[in-house]
Design an enzyme around this catalytic site. Structure first.
Site, mmCIF file in Angstrom:
data_model
loop_
_atom_site.group_PDB
_atom_site.id
_atom_site.type_symbol
_atom_site.label_atom_id
_atom_site.label_comp_id
_atom_site.label_asym_id
_atom_site.label_seq_id
_atom_site.Cartn_x
_atom_site.Cartn_y
_atom_site.Cartn_z
ATOM 1 N N ARG A 1 0.823 -1.218 0.000
ATOM 2 C CA ARG A 1 0.000 0.000 0.000
ATOM 3 C C ARG A 1 0.858 1.269 0.000
ATOM 4 O O ARG A 1 0.462 2.291 -0.559
ATOM 5 C CB ARG A 1 -0.906 0.018 1.234
ATOM 6 C CG ARG A 1 -1.875 -1.146 1.331
ATOM 7 C CD ARG A 1 -3.197 -0.815 0.645
ATOM 8 N NE ARG A 1 -4.169 -1.858 0.834
ATOM 9 C CZ ARG A 1 -5.088 -1.857 1.791
ATOM 10 N NH1 ARG A 1 -5.126 -0.872 2.662
ATOM 11 N NH2 ARG A 1 -5.952 -2.832 1.875
ATOM 12 N N ASP B 1 -16.631 8.538 7.203
ATOM 13 C CA ASP B 1 -15.460 7.672 7.131
ATOM 14 C C ASP B 1 -14.240 8.519 7.465
ATOM 15 O O ASP B 1 -14.280 9.748 7.420
ATOM 16 C CB ASP B 1 -15.313 7.057 5.728
ATOM 17 C CG ASP B 1 -14.501 5.765 5.738
ATOM 18 O OD1 ASP B 1 -15.092 4.683 5.678
ATOM 19 O OD2 ASP B 1 -13.258 5.846 5.852
HETATM 20 C C1 LIG Z 1 -14.309 -2.546 5.363
HETATM 21 S S1 LIG Z 1 -14.930 -0.918 5.251
HETATM 22 C C2 LIG Z 1 -16.635 -1.175 5.663
HETATM 23 C C3 LIG Z 1 -17.571 -0.465 4.730
HETATM 24 C C4 LIG Z 1 -19.056 -0.711 4.989
HETATM 25 N N1 LIG Z 1 -19.436 -0.315 6.316
HETATM 26 C C5 LIG Z 1 -19.412 -2.169 4.770
HETATM 27 O O1 LIG Z 1 -19.582 -2.927 5.705
HETATM 28 O O2 LIG Z 1 -19.509 -2.583 3.605
HETATM 29 C C6 LIG Z 1 -14.287 -0.175 6.764
HETATM 30 C C7 LIG Z 1 -14.246 1.355 6.701
HETATM 31 O O3 LIG Z 1 -13.979 1.847 8.027
HETATM 32 C C8 LIG Z 1 -13.186 3.001 7.900
HETATM 33 N N2 LIG Z 1 -12.515 3.290 9.172
HETATM 34 C C9 LIG Z 1 -11.505 2.611 9.749
HETATM 35 N N3 LIG Z 1 -11.124 3.211 10.889
HETATM 36 C C10 LIG Z 1 -11.927 4.293 11.045
HETATM 37 C C11 LIG Z 1 -12.014 5.316 12.024
HETATM 38 N N4 LIG Z 1 -11.203 5.351 13.073
HETATM 39 N N5 LIG Z 1 -12.948 6.269 11.861
HETATM 40 C C12 LIG Z 1 -13.770 6.241 10.785
HETATM 41 N N6 LIG Z 1 -13.738 5.311 9.812
HETATM 42 C C13 LIG Z 1 -12.820 4.349 9.944
HETATM 43 C C14 LIG Z 1 -12.239 2.665 6.757
HETATM 44 O O4 LIG Z 1 -11.691 3.813 6.158
HETATM 45 C C15 LIG Z 1 -13.125 1.865 5.810
HETATM 46 O O5 LIG Z 1 -13.650 2.654 4.775
#
Ligand SMILES: C[S@@+](CC[C@H](N)C(=O)[O-])C[C@H]1O[C@@H](n2cnc3c(N)ncnc32)[C@H](O)[C@@H]1O
Length: 283
Positions: free
Chosen positions: A48, A154
């Site tokens: 990445r 996000d």
């Molecule tokens: C795997 S995706 C899940 C997307 C959607 N909720 C789903 O289940 O399909 C996880 C998301 O959480 C976000 N994320 C991770 N840590 C975070 C934080 N501390 N605050 C806000 N978002 C966060 C990431 O950027 C990512 O876009």
């Protein structure tokens, strides 16, 4: 063992990368986002971040760690954007949307009959498919005159920009029933023929905002439903506990919290009761 493995791997890499570098980077990521980065993400961090190192014309990962330290303001967001995992899909874990449609919305129709208002939060919304799936479910099942809004947040600014554009590769809607595709998507033409765009009606319902779940939450007012799916999995127990308490504080009594398929609030002390497969209700 880790050091020995590292030596073997180093030979094939474009940039020198050590466990020391990985430890610096994962610690930074954890302090900012709460995300726990296990040892098996060593290679993922390399792939990445190698692109950033190439773009910045740096020599190796050590130089990148130093660059992050001295150019925090310019680089930190790009660093975080590079390491988040953003896997998502329209109507992912469809049983949640069925429960929303069959159980939650009929309840809200009664409970919120006076205000005719519904507020939903998609926390960790990634590229927006979850929020738009919620919007479709609401618009398909509630009177259009209701005031329905979805806040979608996000940490990663790249995914938020993609989400707000509402434009997706056409394969992203493979598997959606034709009636939904017809009703909610516009097909691109010419050079955009491999893309679709969600209709403005959906976009108007969703506000995409950057919000770090570890930081302050500026929202005022309570939500009727919260989706926080496939996000908790990256956090340690204490962080999950704290988040669950904060979600409870932002939900009306009796409202639902949806979490991801491999997540659980089990063994946490929360005000939530498990009522279905990864579906919780505030007691
Ligand atoms: C795997 S995706 C899940 C997307 C959607 N909720 C789903 O289940 O399909 C996880 C998301 O959480 C976000 N994320 C991770 N840590 C975070 C934080 N501390 N605050 C806000 N978002 C966060 C990431 O950027 C990512 O876009």
């Amino acid at each position: 063992m880790a050091v020995a493995m590292d030596r073997v791997r180093k030979k094939n890499r474009e940039f020198e990368y050590t466990w020391e570098d990985f430890n610096v980077l994962r610690k930074l990521s954890n302090a900012h986002s709460g995300i726990i980065v296990p040892d098996d993400k060593f290679d993922m961090f390399y792939s990445r971040l190698a692109r950033r190192i190439r773009e910045l014309k740096l020599r190796d990962f050590k130089s990148y760690c130093q660059y992050l330290d001295t150019h925090t303001e310019q680089e930190f967001t790009k660093f975080i954007n590079a390491i988040t995992t953003n896997l998502t899909a329209f109507f992912r874990e469809n049983h949640h949307f069925e429960y929303l449609q069959k159980t939650v919305l009929p309840e809200l129709l009664q409970r919120n009959a006076a205000s005719r208002r519904i507020r939903v939060w998609s926390a960790g919304c990634s590229t927006g498919e979850e929020a738009y799936s919620i919007a479709m479910t609401l618009l398909e099942n509630l009177p259009g005159s209701w005031d329905m809004k979805i806040l979608a947040t996000d940490l990663d600014t790249n995914v938020l920009a993609a989400a707000a554009s509402g434009v997706y590769a056409v394969e992203r809607i493979d598997g959606l029933p034709e009636r939904r595709v017809k009703r909610w998507f516009l097909r691109g033409t010419g050079t955009h023929k491999n893309q679709v765009r969600v209709k403005p009606e959906l976009q108007r319902m969703v506000s995409f905002k950057q919000l770090n779940l570890m930081g302050d939450w500026p929202m005022q007012g309570l939500f009727d439903v919260i989706f926080c799916r496939n996000v908790l999995i990256y956090f340690d127990r204490e962080t999950k506990q704290r988040l669950a308490a904060r979600y409870a504080g932002l939900l009306r009594d009796g409202s639902c919290l949806f979490i991801g398929h491999s997540e659980s609030l089990h063994q946490l002390d929360t005000r939530f009761q498990l009522i279905g497969n990864t579906i919780y209700r505030l007691k």
